[in-house]
Design a protein around this motif. Structure first.
Motif, PDB file in Angstrom:
ATOM      1  N   GLU A  48       0.840  -1.203   0.000  1.00 13.81           N
ATOM      2  CA  GLU A  48       0.000   0.000   0.000  1.00 13.81           C
ATOM      3  C   GLU A  48       0.873   1.250   0.000  1.00 13.81           C
ATOM      4  N   THR A  56      -1.144  -2.180  -4.554  1.00 12.18           N
ATOM      5  CA  THR A  56      -2.307  -1.423  -4.104  1.00 12.18           C
ATOM      6  C   THR A  56      -3.343  -2.401  -3.562  1.00 12.18           C
ATOM      7  N   HIS A  57      -3.981  -2.029  -2.464  1.00 11.81           N
ATOM      8  CA  HIS A  57      -4.955  -2.903  -1.807  1.00 11.81           C
ATOM      9  C   HIS A  57      -6.351  -2.324  -1.784  1.00 11.81           C
ATOM     10  N   THR A  58      -6.551  -1.148  -2.324  1.00 13.49           N
ATOM     11  CA  THR A  58      -7.868  -0.533  -2.210  1.00 13.49           C
ATOM     12  C   THR A  58      -8.507  -0.335  -3.575  1.00 13.49           C
ATOM     13  N   GLY A  95     -10.080   5.065   0.179  1.00 14.83           N
ATOM     14  CA  GLY A  95      -9.153   4.250   0.951  1.00 14.83           C
ATOM     15  C   GLY A  95      -7.703   4.664   0.810  1.00 14.83           C
ATOM     16  N   ILE A  96      -7.445   5.727   0.054  1.00 15.48           N
ATOM     17  CA  ILE A  96      -6.076   6.170  -0.202  1.00 15.48           C
ATOM     18  C   ILE A  96      -5.742   7.349   0.697  1.00 15.48           C
ATOM     19  N   HIS A 156      -9.528  -7.191  -8.845  1.00 16.30           N
ATOM     20  CA  HIS A 156      -8.960  -5.951  -8.316  1.00 16.30           C
ATOM     21  C   HIS A 156      -7.925  -5.379  -9.276  1.00 16.30           C
ATOM     22  N   SER A 161      -8.183  -1.674 -10.564  1.00 12.14           N
ATOM     23  CA  SER A 161      -7.052  -0.762 -10.381  1.00 12.14           C
ATOM     24  C   SER A 161      -6.620  -0.135 -11.694  1.00 12.14           C
ATOM     25  N   GLU A 184     -14.435  -5.012  -2.794  1.00 13.41           N
ATOM     26  CA  GLU A 184     -13.579  -5.888  -1.987  1.00 13.41           C
ATOM     27  C   GLU A 184     -12.350  -6.228  -2.823  1.00 13.41           C
ATOM     28  N   ALA A 185     -11.195  -5.680  -2.439  1.00 11.81           N
ATOM     29  CA  ALA A 185      -9.991  -5.901  -3.245  1.00 11.81           C
ATOM     30  C   ALA A 185      -9.675  -7.380  -3.358  1.00 11.81           C
TER      31      ALA A 185
END
Length: 850
Positions: free
Chosen positions: A281, A318-320, A325-326, A387, A391, A596-597
């Motif tokens: 992240e 990246t997880h979001t 969420g950033i 995801h 992304s 949901e990533a």
């Protein structure tokens, strides 16, 4: 009377028990069943009371009991055996050592949180649990990785639920010595301290705690040091405990201080400095600026040359899937810090530009940590296939003119550490049947190896343990100290049990199950085939909307009509999760797709024999196969959120009532054979791919090895290639606005083409100062849709440069045999070409034929 300071007094160990210190300080005990059992056997009741942590156990056991154990020959022999096993584990070659070819020498893995064990609460949810599992699998596989994070003195909060159903938070202080951490010291024995220069003539100091996670050192920076002012000491007080400058200081300490801590640790331990930096992240994005500063100051590189070198060896995950969420900071605040002398030699204005939202619709007054991570990481990925797609769409504006499916963000689907999450009883069955407890090669569908009776028996045992733990927790949470009689009958091991536990942001929809409370009540209280639901989750302390959802759920669960069939268990953490996942028959997940990533809780449940009931989001979207659970239909066509929630809740109820319930309660000889068929299939098929071992192998082979190769290539010969790449990028960017495709001519194809015909293409390209070697001119071809757009799986054929045309354009041409039938189309494009570019469109510079 409250103590002003607490600490742990360690006992004196007899020589025969001396290895207990090493066993207690290496967190491999958290996934080694034998080591765990060794410490638990010293005093089983005390082991539970102190939170099942060996370092705490040694401090709490008392000298008399330790002296007694030192005279116990059987126990001493067990200690010696465990010490020998740990030595073999730490010293032996593993998967990575047997990997052929060039590979990284040292990987630094940065994360703001790490979920290693419940007794080390340095995590809030999936991001931290994933990071902890990453370290454990890297250790099991022998990957030379170092974890880098922060040590939060109060960790994440402990949760309790008031009589009104409202979440309450508390923050017990942690003693790092009592947890088995060691302080990084220099050769003279003094603590190593990292220092950051901040605006206003302030300095932020941090000491470095080391947690040994098997073979992996985890470095945790701690601002609680006498060198700091009271303000600076509070920087690492809590995980996600503040906003604004407090959050920024945490991320600067993680990124900048983390690089410096790795440097110090490597020097003291004789390890090479990392050639790969992986940021989990955007929180650690400043590590790239620190490395650029080093290259500029120590090696004389320019800003662009340092950027090229740093990008080459950086992996960004990246997880979001949502912009909210950033982490984003005011541009002016970042400017103050970048101008303070923190980054020596770094052009502050250009550094700020790496994180600005410069695209149309972005906010140029904001510094975006994900944008910084993508600009500094030449290798980037999402955490599931879906995801990755999200992304590429979410960040596609950083590569203007590039089709979304070509945006250079790949995906590596998360996994979970099976030795940590598989229940000991199931491990025992696995060890009996196959000789080890790992799950990725075991065929649970073979009834001759594990019978239905044995598998069902262990599943019921795990559910019984969950029921007992739920009753204990609910009894302990009663505020008046008097346990109501109904708690004794809370839940039933014979009833179909659905689990739901995770963080509680609104998009995860904790209360979707309450959409039709009357129908849910009928399902829970059916006299012949009832259902029960066990729930856990924490809302961020500042998120009142999430707390309201918890309150609604708790209030429903306390209604006497359903009480005992639905329960909210407070303080969801790793410790509770280890009872919850194995004890459920079904794991529920109902987020708003595609927010949901990945979501790994369902993987942990699946490895323990639970079936998933989930919206097709995250990992479930790619691995649901119709036999490992049920997919809740997504109401994508709903006109609003209310309509969507109604439709998806109704589908959820229908699946439970008409598919789950009948299959679970259909028995032969007291065993649900058709249900167990799905369980066996789930454990076998998801056991092959839902593990963090698979995930880490993917990271090594697909990202770490290429990143290390790029880092070495650019660093060689006094950074010759880094300088070459920087010059190339500068030259191409300056000229690209004048690059164009003057004309495209084709021949050889009749009006009605057929397979085997040959397409000859010539493109005249104006390069305006660039050479043919600076570019690739490509023919993109394949099937087309009704809008004449090429399919996503189109092919690419590179045209060859030839002589210059009469008007000064360069001729590129090629011959292509047609192998595609049906509607066919093609176009031509020109893009920059350099061997050190990871993606064809990495620079975001693409010109198409008009």
């Amino acid at each position: 009377m409250k103590a002003i300071r607490t600490f742990t007094v360690r006992p004196v160990l007899a020589e025969s028990l001396a290895p207990l210190d090493r066993l207690a300080s290496n967190w491999r005990w958290s996934w080694s069943r034998a080591t765990h059992a060794l410490f638990a056997s010293m005093d089983p009741a005390l082991w539970g009371e102190i939170g099942a942590n060996p370092a705490r156990m040694l401090g709490a056991l008392g000298q008399e009991r330790l002296d007694e154990l030192a005279r116990d020959d059987e126990f001493v022999a067990r200690v010696r055996e465990e010490d020998e096993r740990l030595t073999a584990y730490l010293d032996g070659d593993r998967w990575f050592q047997q990997l052929e070819g060039d590979k990284p020498v040292h990987i630094a893995y940065f994360s703001p949180e790490f979920g290693v064990d419940g007794s080390l609460p340095q995590y809030s949810g999936g991001l931290g649990i994933l990071a902890g599992d990453h370290l454990k699998s890297a250790s099991d596989l022998g990957v030379p990785l170092t974890g880098v994070g922060l040590f939060y003195r109060a960790g994440y909060f402990r949760q309790s639920i008031g009589d009104d159903g409202w979440q309450r938070e508390s923050y017990p202080l942690l003693d790092p010595y009592g947890l088995g951490l060691t302080l990084l010291r220099n050769r003279e024995g003094a603590p190593v301290e990292i220092a950051l220069d901040l605006p206003g003539d302030r300095r932020l100091h941090a000491r470095v705690w080391v947690a040994d996670i098997g073979r992996i050192p985890l470095l945790l920076l701690d601002s609680e040091t006498p060198s700091n002012t009271d303000e600076m000491r509070r920087v690492t007080d809590r995980l996600y405990g503040g906003g604004g400058e407090h959050r920024l200081l945490q991320e600067l300490l993680l990124g900048v201080g983390g690089v410096r801590a790795v440097r110090a640790w490597s020097e003291l331990n004789g390890r090479p400095t990392p050639d790969v930096y992986h940021t989990n992240e955007g929180h650690a994005g400043f590590q790239g600026l620190e490395r650029m500063s080093e290259l500029i100051t120590n090696n004389g590189l320019s800003f662009d040359e340092a950027l090229a070198q740093v990008r080459a060896g950086t992996v960004f995950t990246t997880h979001t899937p949502v912009p909210a969420g950033i982490d984003r900071f005011p541009r002016d605040l970042i400017a103050d810090f970048l101008s303070s002398g923190l980054f020596q030699g770094l052009d502050a204005g250009r550094a700020i530009s790496l994180g600005l939202e410069t695209w149309e619709g972005g906010d140029q007054g904001v510094f975006n940590m994900a944008v910084l991570g993508l600009h500094l990481g030449q290798h980037a990925n999402g955490v599931s296939v879906l995801h990755g797609e999200v992304s590429r769409g979410m960040f596609g504006m950083l590569w203007p003119g590039v089709d979304t499916d070509e945006v250079p963000i790949t995906s590596i689907t998360n996994g979970v550490h099976a030795p940590t999450w598989v229940h000991p009883a199931l491990k025992a069955v696995s060890e009996r049947a196959w000789g080890d407890a790992h799950t990725d090669t075991h065929d649970w569908t073979d009834r001759a190896v594990v019978t239905d009776a044995e598998l069902w028996g262990v599943r019921q045992q795990m559910k019984g343990e969950l029921v007992a733990e739920a009753r204990r927790r609910v009894a302990a949470s009663v505020s008046n100290g008097h346990t109501p009689s109904w708690v004794e009958d809370l839940l039933d091991p014979e009833v179909l049990t659905i689990g739901f536990a995770r963080r509680v942001p609104t998009y995860k929809r904790l209360t979707l199950m309450l959409r039709d409370p009357e129908r849910l009540t009928r399902l829970l209280t059916d006299p012949e085939r009832p259902v029960q639901i066990v729930i856990g989750g924490k809302s961020h302390p500042a998120d009142d909307s999430g707390k309201i959802l918890i309150q609604q759920l708790v209030r429903f669960s306390r209604d006497p009509k359903v009480r005992g069939r639905i329960v909210f268990l407070p303080d969801y953490d790793i410790t509770l999760a280890k009872d919850l996942y194995p004890g459920c028959d079904v794991w529920l997940n109902n987020p708003l797709r595609p927010l949901e990533a990945c979501g790994t809780s369902g993987m942990k449940a699946a490895l323990n024999g639970a079936l998933n009931l989930s919206i097709l989001d995250g990992w479930w979207d790619e691995w649901y196969d119709g036999e490992n659970g049920w997919a809740i239909p997504t109401a994508d066509t709903a006109s609003n959120d209310e309509e969507r929630d109604d439709a998806e809740a109704a589908a959820l109820y229908d699946l439970i009532e008409h598919q789950l319930v009948p299959r679970f309660y259909e028995r032969e000889g007291g065993i649900p054979l058709r249900w167990l068929e799905m369980v066996r299939h789930t454990m076998t098929e998801l056991g092959k791919k839902a593990t963090s071992d698979r995930m880490v192998r993917d990271y090594v082979q697909r990202l770490y090895v290429p990143a290390a190769a790029h880092d070495v290539a650019l660093r060689a010969n006094e950074f010759f290639e880094a300088r070459t790449v920087a010059a190339f990028v500068s030259r191409v960017r300056e000229a690209w606005g004048r690059v164009s495709i003057a004309s495209v001519d084709s021949s050889g194809i009749p009006a009605q083409a057929q397979a085997g015909d040959t397409l000859e293409v010539r493109a005249d390209v104006r390069l305006d100062g660039l050479s043919p070697d600076d570019v690739a001119v490509e023919l993109l071809y394949g099937a087309t849709n009704e809008d004449d757009a090429l399919a996503r799986d189109h092919s690419v054929y590179r045209l060859s440069p030839g002589a210059s045309a009469a008007d000064g354009a360069t001729v590129f041409s090629g011959t292509l045999p047609l192998g595609v039938t049906g509607t066919f189309g093609y176009t031509v494009r020109v893009r920059p070409a350099h061997p050190q570019l990871v993606s064809p469109v990495e620079l975001g510079l693409v010109t198409y034929a008009s």
